[in-house]
Design an enzyme around this catalytic site. Structure first.
Site, short mmCIF file in Angstrom:
data_model
loop_
_atom_site.label_atom_id
_atom_site.label_comp_id
_atom_site.label_asym_id
_atom_site.label_seq_id
_atom_site.Cartn_x
_atom_site.Cartn_y
_atom_site.Cartn_z
N GLU A 1 2.85 -14.17 4.41
CA GLU A 1 2.73 -15.11 5.52
C GLU A 1 1.59 -14.71 6.46
O GLU A 1 0.78 -15.54 6.87
CB GLU A 1 4.03 -15.18 6.33
CG GLU A 1 5.23 -15.63 5.52
CD GLU A 1 6.04 -14.45 4.97
OE1 GLU A 1 5.47 -13.55 4.33
OE2 GLU A 1 7.27 -14.45 5.18
N CYS B 1 2.25 -8.79 4.61
CA CYS B 1 3.11 -9.84 4.05
C CYS B 1 2.28 -11.07 3.69
O CYS B 1 1.20 -11.30 4.25
CB CYS B 1 4.17 -10.25 5.07
SG CYS B 1 5.27 -8.91 5.58
N CYS C 1 6.02 -11.28 10.83
CA CYS C 1 5.54 -12.61 10.45
C CYS C 1 6.05 -13.68 11.41
O CYS C 1 5.32 -14.60 11.75
CB CYS C 1 5.96 -12.93 9.02
SG CYS C 1 5.10 -11.91 7.81
N CYS D 1 9.69 -11.95 7.92
CA CYS D 1 10.11 -10.75 8.64
C CYS D 1 9.76 -10.89 10.12
O CYS D 1 9.11 -11.86 10.53
CB CYS D 1 9.44 -9.51 8.04
SG CYS D 1 7.69 -9.33 8.46
N ASN E 1 0.86 -1.17 0.00
CA ASN E 1 0.00 0.00 0.00
C ASN E 1 0.90 1.23 0.00
O ASN E 1 1.92 1.24 0.69
CB ASN E 1 -0.89 -0.02 1.25
CG ASN E 1 -1.97 1.01 1.22
OD1 ASN E 1 -1.71 2.20 1.18
ND2 ASN E 1 -3.21 0.54 1.24
#
Length: 160
Positions: A75, A73, A115, A112, A65
């Site tokens: 995940e 993400c 996540c 990340c 966005n």
């Protein structure tokens, strides 16, 4: 006296010839959904596939966005959908595949921090690890037996 804390983490590495059928299916589904990612700002495409204990397989990709950090993400997108619709079915495995839009070659990617913490949340909820499969450019699966291999000092509750 100073104390040391040592934590050992390890990943298993599987060549394509060693892939389990279930792992191959998840990796291939993550690859298939990869190109549908909405990543006009980073041009970094991520696909994820999740296997639940009930046999359900779900896929998602990253959705960026222009108003950072509103995106999500792959995940977290797939876990959110699956757990929102099947809250009592334990996640068994999640596969992650990534690449830059302009590259034909895959990029090695791990979840990340957000996540990783999300995966941890569902490991805590179900009191069971979730296998994490990450594909590298050599078409090897890097397999973590659970989030503790990627996030050894995780935030588990508000009381400790």
């Amino acid at each position: 006296m100073t104390k040391n804390i040592e934590i050992k983490v390890s990943l298993e590495v599987f060549s394509k010839e060693e892939w389990l059928d279930e792992d191959a299916m998840l990796i291939n589904k993550a690859k298939e959904i990869l190109e549908n990612a909405h990543a006009p700002y980073s041009n970094f495409l991520v696909g994820a596939a999740l296997l639940l204990e009930n046999g359900g397989v779900f896929v998602a990709n990253n959705q960026e966005n222009v108003s950072f950090p509103v995106g999500i993400c792959a995940e977290r997108a797939v876990l959110s959908y699956a757990m929102g619709n099947f809250p009592d079915s334990r996640p068994l495995k999640i596969a992650i595949v990534a690449k830059r839009r302009v590259d034909n070659q895959l990029a090695t990617v791990t979840p990340c921090g957000l996540c990783r913490q999300t995966i941890n949340e569902y490991e805590v909820k179900f009191n069971h690890p979730i296998e994490i499969l990450m594909l590298n450019p050599q078409e090897e699966i890097l397999k973590a037996s659970g989030i503790d291999q990627l996030l050894p000092f995780r935030f588990n509750d508000l009381n400790s």
